[in-house]
Motif scaffolding. Structure first.
Motif, PDB file in Angstrom:
ATOM      1  N   GLU A 320       0.815  -1.215   0.000  1.00 47.39           N
ATOM      2  CA  GLU A 320       0.000   0.000   0.000  1.00 47.39           C
ATOM      3  C   GLU A 320       0.855   1.275   0.000  1.00 47.39           C
ATOM      4  O   GLU A 320       0.356   2.351   0.286  1.00 47.39           O
ATOM      5  CB  GLU A 320      -0.949  -0.005   1.196  1.00 47.39           C
ATOM      6  CG  GLU A 320      -1.966  -1.139   1.167  1.00 47.39           C
ATOM      7  CD  GLU A 320      -2.800  -1.151  -0.118  1.00 47.39           C
ATOM      8  OE1 GLU A 320      -3.121  -0.069  -0.648  1.00 47.39           O
ATOM      9  OE2 GLU A 320      -3.107  -2.258  -0.610  1.00 47.39           O
ATOM     10  N   GLY A 323       0.772   4.647  -5.327  1.00 48.47           N
ATOM     11  CA  GLY A 323      -0.505   5.096  -5.872  1.00 48.47           C
ATOM     12  C   GLY A 323      -1.156   6.253  -5.159  1.00 48.47           C
ATOM     13  O   GLY A 323      -2.330   6.537  -5.400  1.00 48.47           O
ATOM     14  N   ASP A 324      -0.426   6.956  -4.275  1.00 51.61           N
ATOM     15  CA  ASP A 324      -0.969   8.121  -3.577  1.00 51.61           C
ATOM     16  C   ASP A 324      -0.366   9.376  -4.205  1.00 51.61           C
ATOM     17  O   ASP A 324       0.834   9.624  -4.110  1.00 51.61           O
ATOM     18  CB  ASP A 324      -0.618   8.046  -2.086  1.00 51.61           C
ATOM     19  CG  ASP A 324      -1.260   9.167  -1.269  1.00 51.61           C
ATOM     20  OD1 ASP A 324      -1.645  10.201  -1.866  1.00 51.61           O
ATOM     21  OD2 ASP A 324      -1.360   9.020  -0.036  1.00 51.61           O
ATOM     22  N   ARG A 365      -6.208  -2.042 -10.081  1.00 49.52           N
ATOM     23  CA  ARG A 365      -6.663  -1.473  -8.813  1.00 49.52           C
ATOM     24  C   ARG A 365      -7.520  -0.223  -9.024  1.00 49.52           C
ATOM     25  O   ARG A 365      -7.082   0.914  -8.790  1.00 49.52           O
ATOM     26  CB  ARG A 365      -5.449  -1.146  -7.947  1.00 49.52           C
ATOM     27  CG  ARG A 365      -4.728  -2.368  -7.396  1.00 49.52           C
ATOM     28  CD  ARG A 365      -5.552  -3.105  -6.346  1.00 49.52           C
ATOM     29  NE  ARG A 365      -5.799  -2.249  -5.210  1.00 49.52           N
ATOM     30  CZ  ARG A 365      -4.964  -2.142  -4.169  1.00 49.52           C
ATOM     31  NH1 ARG A 365      -3.850  -2.852  -4.134  1.00 49.52           N
ATOM     32  NH2 ARG A 365      -5.244  -1.340  -3.164  1.00 49.52           N
ATOM     33  N   LYS A 368      -7.888   2.627  -6.396  1.00 49.49           N
ATOM     34  CA  LYS A 368      -6.910   3.712  -6.255  1.00 49.49           C
ATOM     35  C   LYS A 368      -7.379   4.992  -6.945  1.00 49.49           C
ATOM     36  O   LYS A 368      -6.812   6.066  -6.704  1.00 49.49           O
ATOM     37  CB  LYS A 368      -5.569   3.279  -6.864  1.00 49.49           C
ATOM     38  CG  LYS A 368      -4.845   2.184  -6.087  1.00 49.49           C
ATOM     39  CD  LYS A 368      -4.118   2.756  -4.885  1.00 49.49           C
ATOM     40  CE  LYS A 368      -3.281   1.698  -4.194  1.00 49.49           C
ATOM     41  NZ  LYS A 368      -2.585   2.239  -2.997  1.00 49.49           N
TER      42      LYS A 368
END
Length: 488
Positions: A320, A323-324, A365, A368
């Motif tokens: 995790e 993807g931010d 994903r 996201k």
């Protein structure tokens, strides 16, 4: 997320719209939404750019005035550095770069490598005295001159657009050539903005033209076929590189081709901190969208299970941490487009069909965001004859292959159509001996930096021909002329 300004054409020293004010959408990979528009250049626009570059080379002193060139290209580089924040924003919204990747490879490394090339300019020998020789009853004083090739068509990809744009544009301009830059349609603004800053730097009209177009082939076909264009410098797929060779054959164009890669990362059994070397080999930086990125990891059978365990731990820890858009420490975002997303997912499905074991990732994903997100993916129990181990995927997909001994590792490494980059980790003497036998253009031993702005970069085999960056990246835009004066 902010919007981007429109990408205009740069032709003959002016920023202007395309013929008929035609435009196309600039899509953000993070959201799948339009963040700006770009001029959709026509055949007439390309013709105008070619004519402008030809005139600038043939009718001005750009090709002969070395002091003027280094002064103006240095000013150009300074303006790019001063506008780093804008370049960062373009890289993030247009190329889908995370903050960490943008701050490193996308922008800062591009600017630093460009500045390295300015220093390499001092190393170029523009003429060499070859002395007087008596031959066939007469004496001649001989001089070898290194002269610019002419008009360069620079065709660049979408993965690290500023970096590749700078490598081609600086090298050609410093050599004394004029340039028509054609950015990829996925990343038009980076090239257009360079054209705008080139005007601000005082580059003469026609020295740097920039053509953006939605059709990925129109401008490229014209540049590669036109007899007024002397050189094509292309970075992209091997398939397109072959097409460029075909098109350029009629006029015998000079070519620089930096094409596909399937680079190896060999972890030897005597590597210091073996598990850590394995864990840091994940193909996740900028979602695996790097031509020289090692996407085949070779590990010894004697420590194979240890390597697989280390990779499983690494991917779990990274699960995790990507993807931010707002995370400053992240180095992985989405892939560039829906088309690329679907292509990568097709390879992931293929890998499972071929019998490789999916250790981590493998899924799209959508949670996201509405962009083009694919999980960091790792296949183990791969063999080198699998398509996922032989073909360039250009996504966050790593293939892990066991080897018996050093000779087996070298055999697997070289059993590839490509030869662009790679790495070897182990005791220095042993790792260096292996690196010397790998058929590739840039090899790192124990994380040595083999790709910097003052070093030549390019590939073997179907990874291309010619060299970019460094002194060689300027010299590739030069031709050699001999003048012999008799009666001396």
């Amino acid at each position: 997320m902010n919007q981007l300004p429109d990408a205009l054409l740069c032709i003959d020293g002016e920023m202007r719209p395309a013929e008929g004010d035609k435009k196309f959408d600039n899509i953000c990979p993070w959201t799948g939404e339009v963040v700006g528009q770009a001029a959709d250049g026509s055949a007439s626009d390309v013709e105008a750019a070619i004519a402008s570059s030809r005139k600038a080379f043939d009718e001005t002193d750009w090709s002969t005035n070395h002091a003027k060139r280094i002064e103006l290209v240095t000013k150009f580089a300074q303006l790019l550095r001063e506008n780093r924040d804008t370049l960062m924003q373009i890289a993030r919204l247009e190329a889908g770069s995370s903050i960490g990747a943008a701050a490193f490879a996308q922008v800062d490394n591009a600017l630093t490598c460009g500045e390295d090339m300015l220093k390499c300019f001092e190393e170029i020998e523009w003429q060499e005295d070859r002395g007087v020789r008596e031959f066939m009853g007469g004496k001649s004083k001989r001089t070898v001159y290194h002269t610019p090739l002419g008009v360069v068509g620079a065709i660049t990809p979408w993965n690290v657009p500023l970096y590749v744009n700078i490598g081609k544009v600086y090298g050609a301009l410093l050599a004394g050539c004029t340039v028509i830059l054609k950015p990829a349609p996925d990343t038009p603004l980076m090239g257009s903005y360079m054209g705008e800053l080139g005007i601000q730097a005082g580059l003469p009209k026609g020295v740097l033209n920039v053509i953006t177009a939605q059709d990925p082939a129109l401008a490229g076909e014209m540049l590669t076929r036109d007899h007024r264009v002397d050189v094509i410098s292309f970075t992209g797929s091997t398939g397109v590189g072959k097409r460029i060779m075909e098109n350029g054959a009629e006029s015998l164009k000079r070519l620089f081709l930096e094409l596909g890669g399937k680079s190896v990362n060999i972890i030897l059994d005597d590597a210091d901190d073996f598990a850590m070397k394995v864990m840091t080999g994940m193909a996740v930086f900028h979602a695996g969208q790097g031509c020289a990125m090692p996407t085949r990891m070779l590990v010894p059978k004697s420590r194979y299970e240890e390597a697989v365990g280390a990779l499983q731990m690494a991917y779990q820890g990274f699960a995790e941490r990507w993807g931010d858009f707002d995370a400053p420490d992240q180095v992985m975002g989405p892939v560039i487009s829906k088309r690329q997303h679907d292509r990568v997912m097709g390879y992931i499905e293929l890998g499972q069909q071929e019998g490789a074991r999916l250790l981590a990732g493998g899924k799209s994903r959508p949670d996201k965001g509405n962009g083009f997100f694919i999980e960091p993916t790792c296949f183990v129990d791969c063999t080198n004859d699998m398509r996922i181990a032989r073909e360039e995927i250009f996504g966050p997909v790593l293939c892990v292959i066991p080897f018996e001994d050093d000779e087996d590792a070298i055999r697997i490494a070289n059993d590839s159509d490509y030869g662009l980059g790679g790495g070897v980790h182990g005791s220095v003497e042993r790792a260096t001996a292996i690196a010397r036998r790998i058929h590739a253009g840039a090899i790192s031993v124990n994380s040595g930096m083999s790709i910097t702005g003052d070093l030549p970069f390019g590939g073997f085999k179907q990874s291309g021909m010619g060299r970019e960056w460094g002194r060689e990246g300027i010299e590739d835009f030069l031709d050699t002329k001999v003048i012999a004066v008799g009666g001396q």
